[in-house]
Design an enzyme around this catalytic site. Structure first.
Site: not given
Ligand code: BGC
Length: 778
Positions: A371-372, A500, A612-613
């Site tokens: 999804w990035d 996550e 985490k984000q």
């Molecule tokens: C993040 C995800 C992201 C992935 C790839 C993970 O560490 O939590 O949101 O899509 O990295 O960049």
């Protein structure tokens, strides 16, 4: 918040249009190979040395990647389960074309022997080439200036040019070169870091055929399981013509060109090595050799100067659209351009490829698309080069059949896009942070909606978007339920949101908000098609067997969507149980526990309020029109202390929201983490590849954060926040067929309409029509 100040010396000297290193360092070689990596959206080469490298193990990784070229493998689970992703895909390291050894009267050039009198490697962001210039003295005292130049052509996606220049400085004598195209390659990373490891080991490419001719040859290879074929062809040229002799030969899995010259003191010699990569996803297999040959002949006929001119022209038009100028901070200026350049290098342009989390610079995350792309990267292209945004959306459209299949496998209606993939199947083996991130469907639709709002391209919406809308809307109504326990509201259970560190929860706010947007947009688009293109609407209904009443369900689910809210705290709870958990304050965690995912079991992490984000905050950023500044502030204050930013996707969003709520200092500090994340190697993992989402986060943080531009459904709104230490900020935007320039200075905000019709803009809550130039006090 954890702060990352610019408290160390820059690794590479500040330079607004270049990245340079002035000495070669074994210790940092692995990292430098990523920083000097070159690509054009199709092929990417790491910055490995042409002459080869025989330093200590773990200080280099030589690689070449083709966007979308992968090997598949069965995902084996000791304790599997129904519907687990079963086929993995890994971007593979392909045929290496970089090799060029140099011998001065029999002595082999190497940075690890003899004396290096001068060394400079430079990535030129305007010219789009990397040059490495060395003055080297052999152990026996032969001195020469040796320069390597590399160009990965933006205009000719299958072409790379390697030029080698040699000028003997204190002798005349035999100069020998060995040019190599090496098919004996393997993937590199075997590590416990889940973010890096690759799942194929050993040799993946089987050599099918080798051919040599007078000036070059080709090697054809195929992956063992995915059965994709790759051809790498080469053609050499000497300048002056006939100055050298070449003899080509085959080795078991390599093409070798033995080149010899008689070098005269002070006189430069030059070899150009034109290389083409073509694969069976782009051309019919039987046409690969002839297509490559034509391409190389044309490149040689045009020559190095033409290729260099083309490259510079291509970049001149790129920078005319995408450059951001920051007066008053050269470190940031460099970081911002470096990031934009790498995004351009990484983006797939053919509608069948996208952008990997590490671009084409490393195997981290197996080269998967996440999804990035839609949420972080696409806006950069949308508002600078909308055509590229369109091709990224087309990529998703082309995955629709695979997404339908996946939904059926999970016993759902409609389509479910993969959390991570290369060409369609779900490749995430860890479903709590993979398949469970159902929000991917809405993320794709969000990007589609922004694209249509930002370009007015209804044609795309009707031709491609509408199908994606129907299938994703079908998925959501099937995946959720009207829950009596929540007053009959539409609830979506057992999902993972963007954060996550919290998994498999009910009513993740981000997911519910985004699913609602997805459903509403589906209803609205179909209604519009019915009205303005009734024939195409009927075709769509027939093609997708849209039943009477389906749309009514979408409408009902969106209207009745359960949107979590805590009256007590005045915030959006991340999900139904989040607020019941213990809060883990990030500032109180020992520094060596970060990133948490490498130090704690997920079951441990999941039981805390720790992120985490951004999750709820990300929804507020994306659906900005739904929230007030005060609401954002309350949520920001609540979530910031429990966010680790263990994902590189995190700081940019915090920077933007901090700006909105008047936390200027924090906005700046978070921004610093994105702008120079890779150049300063903040996370100490740039060796494994660049962080494309964070690079795009830089653009978001400048344009949407400091520039204060909001792209809302009703148009552009601007409320700038120029940081005290910047003198001025300038950028341009493509928007609804216009090109606009926004220039911010201490006292004024200037708007200029560069191309297109007058347009209405909202500046600090006041609407005005931009016809030429307007200047407002800040
Ligand atoms: C993040 C995800 C992201 C992935 C790839 C993970 O560490 O939590 O949101 O899509 O990295 O960049």
């Amino acid at each position: 918040m954890r702060t990352y100040h610019r408290n160390r010396e820059a690794i590479y000297p500040y330079d607004p249009w270049a990245v340079r290193e002035t000495h070669f360092d074994i210790e940092s070689n692995y990292r430098d190979e990523t920083i000097f990596a070159q690509a054009n959206g199709y092929v990417g080469i790491r910055g490995n040395l042409e002459e080869g490298y025989n330093g200590p193990k773990g200080t280099s990784f030589s690689a070449t990647y083709i966007n979308g070229f992968y090997e598949s493998y069965p995902i084996l689970y000791p304790e599997g389960g129904y519907g687990f992703a079963h086929t993995g895909q890994t971007m593979i390291n392909v045929t290496d074309s970089k090799g060029m050894k140099v011998f001065l009267e029999g002595e082999e050039f190497s940075l690890m022997s003899g004396t290096v009198h001068h060394y400079e490697r430079k990535l030129d962001l305007k010219k789009g080439v990397v040059t490495r210039q060395v003055i080297w003295e052999s152990p026996k005292g032969k001195k020469a200036e040796i320069t390597f130049l590399r160009l990965v052509s933006f205009k000719r996606p299958h072409l790379i040019l390697y030029s080698t220049f040699i000028k003997p400085l204190n002798f005349s004598g035999e100069i020998r070169l060995i040019s190599r195209i090496d098919g004996n390659v393997t993937n590199g990373n075997e590590t416990d870091d889940v973010r890096v490891s690759s799942h194929v080991s050993g040799k993946v490419l089987r050599t099918l055929d080798l051919h040599v001719g007078e000036s070059g040859g080709w090697i054809k290879q195929q992956t063992k399981r995915s059965r994709l074929t790759l051809l790498c062809a080469v053609l050499h040229e000497f300048i002056p013509e006939n100055s050298g002799e070449l003899s080509m030969r085959k080795e078991e899995e390599a093409l070798v060109g033995e080149i010899s010259f008689f070098g005269r003191e002070g006189e430069p010699l030059q070899v150009n090595k034109y290389v083409a990569y073509l694969d069976s996803r782009s051309y019919p297999e039987e046409r690969l050799p002839s297509t490559a040959e034509n391409l190389l002949m044309q490149a040689r006929a045009d020559g190095r100067q033409v290729l260099m001119r083309e490259q510079e022209e291509y970049l001149a038009s790129f920078w005319a659209e995408a450059d951001i100028e920051i007066d008053g901070d050269e470190a940031l200026q460099q970081g911002v351009r470096f990031n934009a350049f790498h995004l351009l290098q990484s983006v797939g342009r053919n509608g069948f490829t996208s952008i990997g989390a590490k671009g084409l610079t490393g195997e981290g995350y197996e080269g998967h698309y996440f999804w990035d792309t839609e949420i972080y990267i696409l806006p950069f292209f949308l508002y600078t080069q909308p055509e590229l945004a369109k091709s990224l959306l087309l990529f998703r459209y082309h995955l629709l059949d695979a997404a339908r299949k996946r939904a059926r496998e999970l016993k759902h209606k409609g389509a479910l896009f993969p959390w991570r993939t290369i060409d369609g199947p779900e490749c995430s083996a860890f479903f709590p942070a993979g398949t469970a991130q159902y929000h991917i469907n809405a993320d794709v639709i969000y990007a589609l909606k922004r694209y249509v709002e930002g370009t007015g391209d209804e044609e795309f919406l009707f031709s491609y978007g509408s199908e994606m809308l129907v299938e994703t809307a079908r998925f959501w109504v099937d995946r959720g339920t009207f829950s009596p326990a929540k007053g009959g509201k539409f609830c979506i259970h057992t999902v993972t949101g963007p954060d996550e560190y919290t998994a498999l929860v009910d009513n993740n706010a981000f997911t519910n908000y985004m699913a609602r947007m997805n459903l509403e947009y589906a209803v609205r688009t179909l209604a519009r098609m019915k009205e303005v293109v009734p024939d195409r609407y009927r075709e769509l209904v027939d093609k997708l067997n849209l039943a009477d009443g389906e749309m009514e369900w979408w409408r009902k689910a969106s209207e009745e969507m359960y949107l979590p809210y805590s009256e007590e705290l005045g915030i959006i709870p991340q999900d139904d149980t989040f607020l019941q958990k213990e809060r883990l304050m990030v500032d109180e965690l020992p520094a060596d526990e970060i990133p948490l995912l490498l130090h704690r079991h997920y079951l441990d992490i999941y039981r805390y309020q720790v992120c985490k984000q951004p999750d709820a905050l990300l929804a507020m950023f994306l659906l900005r029109e739904l929230f007030t500044v005060e609401e954002i502030r309350r949520n920001y204050d609540y979530y910031e202390p429990i966010t680790t930013h263990d994902s590189s996707l995190s700081p940019a969003i915090f920077s933007i929201l901090a700006n909105e709520i008047g936390y200027g200092q924090k906005a700046y500090e978070y921004f610093m983490q994105t702008a120079r994340m890779d150049l300063d190697d903040y996370n100490q993992n740039v060796k494994d590849g660049i962080h494309t989402a964070s690079m795009a986060g830089t653009w978001l943080a400048i344009v949407q954060g400091f520039g204060g531009v909001k792209f809302l459904p009703d148009g552009i709104h601007v409320t700038p926040h120029l940081p005290a230490r910047w003198k001025a900020l300038r950028f341009t935007l493509r928007y609804r067929g216009r090109k606009l320039m926004i220039a911010l200075a201490k006292e004024e905000c200037r708007f200029q309409l560069i191309e297109g019709d007058p347009i209405e803009i909202t500046y600090r809550e006041e609407k005005f029509t931009l016809t030429g130039e307007e200047v407002f006090p800040v």
